[in-house]
Design an enzyme around this catalytic site. Sequence first.
Site, PDB file in Angstrom:
ATOM      1  CG  PHE A 128      30.434  42.579   8.199  1.00 38.06           C
ATOM      2  CD1 PHE A 128      30.390  41.436   7.412  1.00 38.06           C
ATOM      3  CD2 PHE A 128      31.655  42.926   8.787  1.00 38.06           C
ATOM      4  CE1 PHE A 128      31.529  40.656   7.214  1.00 38.06           C
ATOM      5  CE2 PHE A 128      32.791  42.147   8.594  1.00 38.06           C
ATOM      6  CZ  PHE A 128      32.722  41.013   7.812  1.00 38.06           C
ATOM      7  CD  GLU A 129      29.649  45.115  15.558  1.00 41.76           C
ATOM      8  OE1 GLU A 129      29.168  44.407  16.463  1.00 41.76           O
ATOM      9  OE2 GLU A 129      30.035  46.282  15.738  1.00 41.76           O
TER      10      GLU A 129
END
Length: 346
Positions: A243-244
Amino acid sequence: DPTGEPEGILTRAGPGYEPGPKGTARINATLLALVRNEELEGMLQAMRDLERTWNRKFNYPWTFFNDVPFTEEFMRKTQAETNAECRYEVIPKEHWEMPSWINRELFKESTKLLKEQGVQYADMVSYHQMCRWNSGMFYKHPALEHVQYYWRVEPKVHFFCDIDYDVFRYMRDNNKTYGFTINLYDSPESIPTLWPETLKFLADHPDYIHPNNAMDWLTDKVRRPDHNEKANGYSTCHFWSNFEIADMNFWRSKAYEDYFNHLDRAGGFFYERWGDAPVHSIALGLFEDKNKIHWFRDIGYQHIPFFNCPNSPKCKGCKTGLLTDGEPFLYMEDCRPNWFKYVGMG
Ligand code: GDP
Ligand code: MN
């Protein structure tokens, strides 16, 4: 509302708010997934979650990357999950293949040793290539040349909470560089020389260090001294990069480019198993203002085996406050307490 934004913001056009095809005011951003054709089902599931909780309100485009061409089935079925535009991109060979300066024999020998030490995926060449691409290549793809922000999504991840504001707009208006949900310890065996190489780089480029850096978070040895010792001075704490939500201008900066090239030449993407998570996290912790790193506490998220599960009526399907599905051993993997200790909740 964590953004403090008034309702109805989507229809407001203004400087830099390029109207989308349906009159929305999207900014320059894309959802981004590196994925294999074989992972189609997992990708559709992740898309359904993110479209339902967020993107159907905003219709940000999806950009899919692969080292081989996407199948017609992959393209048809993913496009059917969204009203937004989908783009399908093949990675150029020179971004994906093992660089010429990597000694093939040494690679084989080193990864055999890593595997004996229990380093996951150590002997899978493509995993090393993936980590290197996510570290220093993806934002150089021509398809992203004019794109600034991205939200990285992997097949099979889950999103649990309704998010009613434009997270990209939040990033831009609040001058954030990087957003994360989960912060973990890494396996020190996968990165024994990453921190020593980083220190060598810093000796040559002390000017790249940001005055408001997160060095104390990167070098903490109070909570898990064993990790710091095995990683030769690095806590191994990192933002979990499956997740970014981030601004690619940071990866495109001279400091990061020089840092990535230094690491790439040192060879640890192959002789060890450096992940893009520790590489991104170290660079952010050193070269960026720590106040520009944002914890998206409100985005309920899971990539097996870890969760970020907010306590909110907007969230369905995850257990509040747990990092894992009740597995006490894995709780030690959580580095968020350190992030809050050194940087705060901001
Ligand atoms: P893990 O999360 O560390 O267990 O690694 P994953 O297997 O989930 O890989 C991370 C991401 O890279 C996922 O989005 C995968 O779909 C993608 N990925 C990994 N290896 C390859 C590959 O060889 N080709 C392509 N196209 N995608 C890959
Ligand atoms: Mn994964």
